[in-house]
Design a protein around this motif. Structure first.
Motif, mmCIF file in Angstrom:
data_model
loop_
_atom_site.group_PDB
_atom_site.id
_atom_site.type_symbol
_atom_site.label_atom_id
_atom_site.label_comp_id
_atom_site.label_asym_id
_atom_site.label_seq_id
_atom_site.Cartn_x
_atom_site.Cartn_y
_atom_site.Cartn_z
ATOM 1 N N PRO A 148 53.644 29.986 47.559
ATOM 2 C CA PRO A 148 53.614 31.128 46.624
ATOM 3 C C PRO A 148 52.727 30.845 45.417
ATOM 4 O O PRO A 148 52.709 29.731 44.892
ATOM 5 N N LEU A 149 51.996 31.888 44.986
ATOM 6 C CA LEU A 149 51.055 31.719 43.885
ATOM 7 C C LEU A 149 51.683 32.108 42.558
ATOM 8 O O LEU A 149 52.449 33.059 42.462
ATOM 9 N N HIS A 150 51.307 31.374 41.542
ATOM 10 C CA HIS A 150 51.672 31.692 40.162
ATOM 11 C C HIS A 150 50.626 32.603 39.530
ATOM 12 O O HIS A 150 50.947 33.543 38.801
ATOM 13 N N ALA A 151 49.354 32.330 39.799
ATOM 14 C CA ALA A 151 48.277 33.101 39.175
ATOM 15 C C ALA A 151 46.962 32.816 39.880
ATOM 16 O O ALA A 151 46.815 31.823 40.601
ATOM 17 N N VAL A 152 46.006 33.709 39.654
ATOM 18 C CA VAL A 152 44.602 33.487 40.021
ATOM 19 C C VAL A 152 43.780 33.833 38.786
ATOM 20 O O VAL A 152 43.880 34.937 38.262
ATOM 21 N N TRP A 153 42.974 32.876 38.308
ATOM 22 C CA TRP A 153 42.260 33.053 37.043
ATOM 23 C C TRP A 153 40.752 32.951 37.244
ATOM 24 O O TRP A 153 40.281 32.146 38.057
#
Length: 755
Positions: A148-153
């Protein structure tokens, strides 16, 4: 102010005041002249200054710099003031350096409630995708691979530059950083490493890896958790059979660890190692790619790890607030208006006609794994005190003093009177809550322009360098590539090849549950030929240079440090001296690079005109020789005209960049001449380069046309942007006559080539 009474001033043998013999002053305010805070804002500001500067009390007329403040500490002052309900900026601190002057500039902030303490392991909430809309299937692919991803920056400009370097030079260990700590005491290795694993996972930026192949612009992909690689070896119990000492084994490990590098597109970009070297002695190595974080972050993560270590040993809950999320900076950075930055940098760099580069042009390609030379100098306590005293007296920071000293070295060695040196700026926006505790990469490297005026008073010139650094802080988030373009530099050209970085991130001496950190050093590399590192912490200031061994030899590296030492000594002398007088004692231009004794060259005709003329006057003379034979001037002129005519048909004109993917030899010479005759500029695309380097070179240079040949068919397939015209040189008949109308019209001011 600090006043110390003396019966007489100590004098040197020549009758001048001997600064080195003066006693160290106490910078806390004296009773006489002390004015206590007179209102609530002054009281809160005084409390903040006391906390940050380590003082018992501060008067409202005491000067920030005189009390020992600097640019790094100003970030902490701003952050703690924000926690006290006051908004100020670092620039305001330097423009209004007393509490009495600063208080009227301050703004009241509404009171904020403390957030939940949480479990101390993660941020309070998951960051949204901050890189704009992405295909659902792409996000699903990433989650299947990494969880699972927290963020994409989106990446900052500096992060993109580091990624470019890693792809262009895959064998290089630049931007691989190693924190090496020596520990003493009782330690449970697995508990210790588990604490560090948890500390890494607390901070979202440290869980990131890179994505660039499936997207339009490079991104950082951040899973919610990562499995941090960690190794432990007991060197007291295992004999490797070689008889090597622990120090030798450590050196071998560090070298091997650097050679391992990182797979930027997927694996964790941080790893841990712990070695037992004696009964109660240990060496800990934390390796990470610089794309994740800056030096400021080191003590933050270390503090978390030590707290978690205590918690794991005692079973108590960790006393840690939720870690601030790097995503707050990403969103802030994305919302900035770059218009003001562009206006500032265009004005700042206007008229800077040529870079002042220290390193000589290399005749051969550098070995990216060649270890640099790292000469260092640790000043005595007495000399460190003098240097700090001089900085306080003249109202500048130690950082400004070192920048000025290095600018003098560059000026003397290159002969430049108007130059830029790279300055590494903290990049932490004071208006973001918790910025001083946020882990991530905030720094940026930008040009500090310095003008050398021989007749200017040294103290006035030093003040101008200090002001120049302060001006940069308001525009420190602009990407260097854009800054260079606004300054008129050709794509890929450098404005400077040396940088100055001030590092004040103490870990050494920390005592925690069961063990003490006895020593700590950071092993780091950049892709600049010369890096000047300044460690102002502690009683003794330290200078360290990291010098590219392919550009300088060991003696040359040491001479650079010696020149910096002399430059600092000169700047701490007579404040009424002129800059010219100071510079006279600093190492001068290296004569073999300076052009001294070489006569001025008048304006001549472009090279293609000379070739065309020789083709008419001496058509049978040999012009080019390679392994395949000889080319006469007539043959060279005819062949280059064929190439030029084909390029003109493809739209090549003044300042158009044409990539040349050709082997070395006569065909390359024909193509270079053909590009010039068409009015364009050539960029050599060496077929031996890594694929990603070629892709990035073509994209960065904006090649609209590429000439390929000499058996290189297929080399660039799939690498070129859509719409790029490819001219197959092997398919051209270089012996035919072509219409030369429109050729040979380039002006001497047109771009000729890129490197």
């Amino acid at each position: 102010a600090a006043i110390t009474g003396l019966d007489a001033l100590p004098l040197s043998p020549n009758g001048k005041v001997d600064r080195r013999a003066l006693p160290a002053p106490r910078w806390e305010a004296a009773d006489e002249g002390f004015v206590a805070p007179r209102n609530e804002v002054e009281r809160r500001l005084a409390e903040v200054w006391c906390q940050v500067l380590g003082l018992e009390r501060v008067g409202v007329h005491d000067d920030y710099l005189a009390l020992g403040g600097d640019s790094i500490l100003s970030i902490q002052v701003v952050a703690k003031a924000r926690g006290a309900g006051i908004r100020i900026t670092p620039r305001q601190i330097f423009e209004h350096p007393t509490i009495a002057a600063l208080a009227p500039q301050a703004e009241d902030l509404p009171s904020e409630r403390d957030g939940d303490r949480g479990d101390g392991l993660h941020g309070t909430s998951s960051d949204a995708v901050a890189a704009g809309p992405l295909p659902t299937e792409l996000l699903a692919t990433w989650e299947r691979a990494h969880g699972p991803l927290h963020a994409v920056w989106p990446m900052t400009g500096l992060q993109q530059g580091m990624l470019y370097h890693a792809l262009a030079e895959p064998e290089s260990d630049a931007y691989t950083e190693q924190l090496v700590c020596t520990l003493s005491g009782v330690l449970d290795p697995q508990v210790f490493l588990d604490a560090w694993r948890r500390a890494v996972n607390r901070h979202s930026a440290l869980r990131a890896h890179c994505a660039w192949q499936e997207v339009d612009a490079p991104l950082l992909v951040v899973p919610r958790d990562i499995d941090v690689p960690a190794v432990y070896e007991d060197w007291t119990a295992v004999d490797d059979g070689t008889g090597r000492s622990a120090a030798e084994r450590l050196d071998e490990f560090l070298a091997s660890d650097r050679r391992s590098g990182f797979e930027l597109s997927g694996s964790p970009l941080v790893r841990l190692a712990l070695f037992r070297t004696a009964a109660e002695e240990w060496t800990f190595v934390w390796t990470n790619h610089h794309i994740l974080m800056d030096g400021w972050s080191l003590p933050v993560v270390a503090g978390d790890a030590f707290a978690l270590h205590t918690s794991l040993r005692t079973g108590a809950e960790p006393d840690l607030a939720p870690a601030p999320d790097y995503g707050a900076f990403v969103r802030w950075n994305a919302s900035r208006d770059a218009g003001e930055d562009e206006a500032f940098w265009r004005k700042q760099l206007s008229g800077l006609t040529a870079p002042a580069l220290l390193a000589p042009v290399r005749a051969t390609a550098a070995d990216p794994r060649t270890a640099p030379y790292e000469p260092s100098l640790r000043l005595s306590e007495e000399r460190s005190r003098i240097l700090r005293d001089v900085a306080r007296e003249r109202g500048v920071t130690v950082a400004a003093l070192v920048h000025a000293a290095w600018a003098l070295v560059v000026a003397r060695r290159t002969g430049a009177r108007d130059l830029a040196v790279g300055s590494v700026l903290s990049g932490r926006p004071a208006e973001i809550d918790g910025i001083e505790r946020t882990v991530g990469l905030f720094i940026n490297t930008l040009p500090l322009r310095v003008r050398i005026s021989d007749g200017m008073r040294a103290d006035d010139w030093l003040a101008s360098v200090h002001q120049g650094l302060q001006d940069l802080t308001d525009h420190q988030h602009a990407p260097l590539t854009e800054v260079s373009a606004w300054g008129g530099a050709p794509a890929g050209a450098r404005l400077f090849d040396s940088i100055v970085v001030v590092e004040n991130y103490p870990i050494e001496g920390t005592a925690t549950d069961g063990f003490t950190v006895d020593g700590a050093r950071l092993v780091e590399r950049t892709d600049y030929p010369v890096s000047v590192q300044v460690m102002p912490g502690g009683e003794r200031l330290e200078l360290r240079l990291c010098v590219d061994a392919t550009a300088f030899d060991a003696a040359g590296a040491q001479r650079l440090l010696d020149d910096l030492d002399r430059s600092l000594d000169a700047l701490t002398g007579d404040p009424g001296a002129t800059v010219g007088e100071l510079a006279a004692g600093v190492g001068g231009v290296v004569s073999s690079w300076s052009g001294v004794g070489v006569g001025a060259v008048g304006v001549g005709r472009p090279v293609f005109e000379a070739v065309v003329a020789l083709a008419g006057s001496a058509p049978g003379d040999v012009a080019v020789v390679d392994g395949g034979g000889e080319w006469t001037y007539a043959e060279l002129e005819r062949a280059s005209a064929v190439v030029a005519a084909r390029l003109r048909e493809s739209g090549v004109g003044p300042d158009s960049v044409v990539g040349l993917c050709l082997p070395r030899g006569a065909l390359m010479a024909v193509a270079m001449l053909g590009v010039l005759r068409a009015g364009g500029a050539w960029l050599a695309l060496d077929p031996s380069y890594p694929v990603e380097r070629l892709r990035l070179m073509v994209g960065e240079a904006g090649c609209a046309v590429v000439v390929r040949g000499g058996g290189q068919a297929g080399v660039l397939d799939g690498l070129l942007p859509a719409g790029t015209v490819v001219v197959e040189a092997d398919g051209l008949d270089l012996t035919v006559e072509v219409d030369r109308a429109g050729l040979d019209a380039a002006h001497e001011d047109d771009l000729a080539y890129l490197v």
